[in-house]
Design an enzyme around this catalytic site. Structure first.
Site, mmCIF file in Angstrom:
data_model
loop_
_atom_site.group_PDB
_atom_site.id
_atom_site.type_symbol
_atom_site.label_atom_id
_atom_site.label_comp_id
_atom_site.label_asym_id
_atom_site.label_seq_id
_atom_site.Cartn_x
_atom_site.Cartn_y
_atom_site.Cartn_z
ATOM 1 N N LYS A 178 -12.882 14.050 23.523
ATOM 2 C CA LYS A 178 -14.065 13.304 23.095
ATOM 3 C C LYS A 178 -14.527 13.712 21.702
ATOM 4 O O LYS A 178 -15.177 12.928 21.008
ATOM 5 C CB LYS A 178 -15.209 13.521 24.105
ATOM 6 C CG LYS A 178 -14.905 12.982 25.505
ATOM 7 C CD LYS A 178 -15.965 13.413 26.521
ATOM 8 C CE LYS A 178 -15.600 12.955 27.933
ATOM 9 N NZ LYS A 178 -16.535 13.491 28.952
ATOM 10 N N TYR B 62 -21.894 20.155 28.991
ATOM 11 C CA TYR B 62 -22.663 19.488 30.041
ATOM 12 C C TYR B 62 -23.942 20.277 30.307
ATOM 13 O O TYR B 62 -24.616 20.683 29.363
ATOM 14 C CB TYR B 62 -21.823 19.334 31.316
ATOM 15 C CG TYR B 62 -20.469 18.779 31.031
ATOM 16 C CD1 TYR B 62 -20.344 17.551 30.367
ATOM 17 C CD2 TYR B 62 -19.318 19.466 31.367
ATOM 18 C CE1 TYR B 62 -19.091 17.036 30.087
ATOM 19 C CE2 TYR B 62 -18.068 18.940 31.093
ATOM 20 C CZ TYR B 62 -17.962 17.728 30.450
ATOM 21 O OH TYR B 62 -16.736 17.219 30.172
#
Lengths: 309, 309, 309, 309
Positions: free
Chosen positions: A67, A243
């Site tokens: 990503k 996260y």
């Protein structure tokens, strides 16, 4: 730079009796078949020196680390226009949560949670067939790592395509809010394939070097992004790269980093080095347990931290 | 260092026609009475030079910026034991949200949201009467700023005590989960008073200097915290210092910072300087609008960023 | 009506070997001291006959069942104006959840969750001192039950006042949204005291009879509320009377009912009877375990259900 | 029964100048093409008399009302085993919310929100091809209404299939939690088609009659479900039949009902009649605006309410 090699070796050595710790990702069946007893550390300095220890030549599934590269491509295509589609704030939720997406009307909180990366894939897809977009991403990463052998692990791509129901849910949910331009299957095709790219620690550390050296690839002198954009990608990695463990990583390690459920982490020591670690066992928030520990030790021993000496 | 003074002046000048922008905090009645047309920038380098422009001698309500100092005190008292009581992750919610607190059973996400700072106040209160704990906090800040004139604005403290229903709710909620040791009124007494401390930009920049210089106060050579703890407080400021605008601040400014609804922001350029800006008008997520803009310009013009050059 | 007595007896008999099941409420310390091995069923028909079995003369803490009576009083005072302050929808959450309250800006979902009943207490308090409002509530219930001996259990009231931090949080949260007119302590004083009213099954069944008989008290012929309002209170009981177990109760029992954490349940069989059951042990959603089972059996054996024969 | 016809006529007449009120559902494009100026009321008594006013012969898309019939089928197949897959509690959320589904790990709160009905479709599909399951549902409804002309509106089915991204998201989300046995596309094929069934008010009132008459079809004497099951389906309709407007409907109307975004509502007066109303304009929570008003008036004028006389 004998010192750095000694540090890398010592970190590897000090953690070697913990190899195998953590829990393999099991929601992608193919990832659950990986031998958990692997551990590698590769560090490339901004002047091009590589220091490595352990399993640094074995390719693993980079998963969400990809990503970082698709974000770089998407910013190259539409610049700050991207932020109309995706936010820049930590999510306070698990990587695959859909709750926030409903509350914020289909706009993902940041480009590193799954929903955000799916929106980024939609941007990369513009003007392309899925196959072409996937090709462009692979080509970009090969160029960054200066290594034509990097490729997609088709077994992983297939496994994720067959079982990625939550990602299908996220994509359809965004589509319902008109936050995807292309057909859901096309976007997910791109997403599942870039997550399935396989790289070794050595390749990954090379590929991430532009983030540590003001946007330039010091190996060939080429500019990848502006210095300002490199800083901003680092900022996003620090804020959102782990996260709901991002705060903990910033507190313990103090470097921008992006983890993947394949057990890899790519970290940036701005002005100093690009670092890739890998060990498949994950901690309870889904980040490589040994990889996190290795980066914490490495940051201590090098004194590298973005937050001061 | 003529350069830095010129930069500070240019930032002030370039933003001077926007003075008065933003919206005064209105949920604390006393804060709504402040003249919005004020703006100051003060910067103190790690070698002790001060550069200032605008209203840098006017005391304002530091509000949540005080949480940086109470966090420092609490870490001094119980070290990493604090993290059993408070988390270290960005909240993904407004500063006074109670939703997360219910979902996570009374443990606030980080020490900079209101609930977290109330838990920190509970730690500072241990072994003290409320009045003593408040005295200790004020004394600590006076010591950091080397300025005995710093004091609590009693009108603000009273105003907040009378209207701080959400904070009363947060404290009682934590008490229900047994995450406060002391009586709720005692803890809130400490909290409301430290938020009501009034300081000028110049005082604030001085007080924060230990965060930029490895935990030491370069003005008198004294050690405030270890270098490692200073880095970690900076990490928390970067991750959580601007509520649900932390990601945006990291992206635009690239420096650890802590804002208050009084319109102040304290920022750290590690190894370089401590910076305090103030202008009362807030943006939509509750951070000083002009202050944020000033720090963005300042970071651009100095080239300071924790994320690379 | 020998049949009904036989049914009541059979229900008591068939459940008697389960007496003691469930878990005592422990968040109010005083409630945790009750002997769990108690069980009573009292049924009063609309023509005034009483049928009872078990511990129907022992007074217990009616807790949230009192909310039915304060709602009746509040509707008498301000009618449908109440619905500007409180909603009428099931909450989908625990009885003391604060999450919904933040999402819906301080307006509780219904008058039977704690926050809603606190808002109702605020309405009952209008024009009164807390002591007077409490007196009015007690007097109203004595009138309904035609029994002057009904009183508040001061130990329970004190216990709840000392430990009711979540309720203090809820009230302050609503106050922050300006959804309480009176001082928080006054409103909670009323709330904690009406929850601490002690009644026996027999008294409770009598007191609730107006809901089964079109708003009139058939014992003395007096009108308590209009038939239409009685229906609507029944509707609210059915929809929201058992917190997040309301759907299950409607499905299994099929009668409007309101439970309390003291182990009591008041149920209405419209046109037929008012029923009170009591056993202190609670199920996992906080409703009397044996009481729920008794009402399910009773509904089966009488054939009473609002949903058809 | 001249009285009932007069009441139906008066309700129609009194609301006729409001025909066209409300907002057409626009998220299914085909539904947005319906003429909003339509309004019908049909009532069938348990002794088989029909009373109608307005547009009661025009077929409209029954949408979510079909969930009553698929629920009946699923209960027939697996009985109370259904409740392992779906809950029975009101959701406290919009009909298509995914938030609850994440918090409760893929188990929908009740069979009438979209996710719950998709799980029900999965049950109906067991042992069938999608086409067969759809056929079974249509056949069941034809049987209930005693009308072979009832059919699926293929334009609506196609429109929903092409644009139902949120439903695709819900289904995939449940699949991720292993709460769907069959392929997502098969389940959604069944779901989208049964929602697209077109019926007139007259047909719908006939089809729902078993719910008002203890599970039997009084027109032909056949048993559809047991009396107990009919009561329980009514209970579910009352608790959950109007999404987040269920409490309001119970309060105002006092009868079990199920609404659809096509503007229809099916209501049950147990022991009395089955009622179908239709007008395409919806209120802010997605229920027919005129249909709700009609049922409120009808309940007042007939005195029908499950909550007492």
């Amino acid at each position: 730079m004998a010192d750095l090699q000694a540090i890398v070796d010592s970190v590897y050595y000090d953690l070697s009796d913990r190899i195998g710790e953590g829990k393999l990702a099991d929601y992608i069946p193919e990832l659950a078949t990986v031998d958990p007893k692997q551990f590698g550390i590769a560090l490339v300095t901004v002047d091009g020196q590589t220091h490595a220890a352990g399993d640094t030549e074995t390719a693993f599934s980079i998963q969400s680390i990809s990503k970082v590269f698709t974000l770089t491509l998407a910013l190259g295509k539409i610049g700050d226009g991207l932020w109309k589609r995706v936010g820049r704030e930590p999510s306070g939720n698990a990587f695959n949560s859909i709750v926030q997406l409903e509350q914020e009307k289909g706009k993902p909180r940041n480009p590193f949670i799954n929903a955000g990366a799916i929106a980024v894939a939609d941007v990369v897809l513009a003007g392309h067939l899925p196959k072409e977009a996937i090709g462009e991403i692979v080509q970009f990463i090969r160029h960054l790592a200066d290594d034509e052998s990097i490729a997609i692990d088709q077994n992983v791509a297939r496994s994720e395509t067959q079982t990625g129901y939550r990602n299908v849910a996220l994509a359809n949910f965004m589509k319902a809010f008109r936050n995807l331009d292309h057909p859901v299957e096309h976007v997910l095709g791109v997403y599942f394939h870039h997550c399935a790219i396989a790289m070794s620690c050595r390749q990954l550390a090379h590929a991430g070097l532009y983030l540590a050296s003001a946007g330039r690839n010091p190996l060939n002198g080429g500019s990848v992004v502006s210095a300002s954009r490199a800083r901003r990608i680092n900022a996003l990695m620090l804020m959102c790269g782990h996260y709901d463990g991002s705060g903990d990583f910033a507190y313990r390690v103090g470097l921008p980093g992006k983890s993947g459920v394949g057990g890899g982490i790519l970290a940036t020591a701005p002005g100093k080095a690009s670092i890739a670690v890998w060990s498949p066992g994950l901690n309870e928030v889904g980040n490589s347990q040994l990889g996190s520990a290795a980066l914490e030790l490495l940051a201590q021993r090098t004194g590298w931290s973005v937050f001061g000496q």
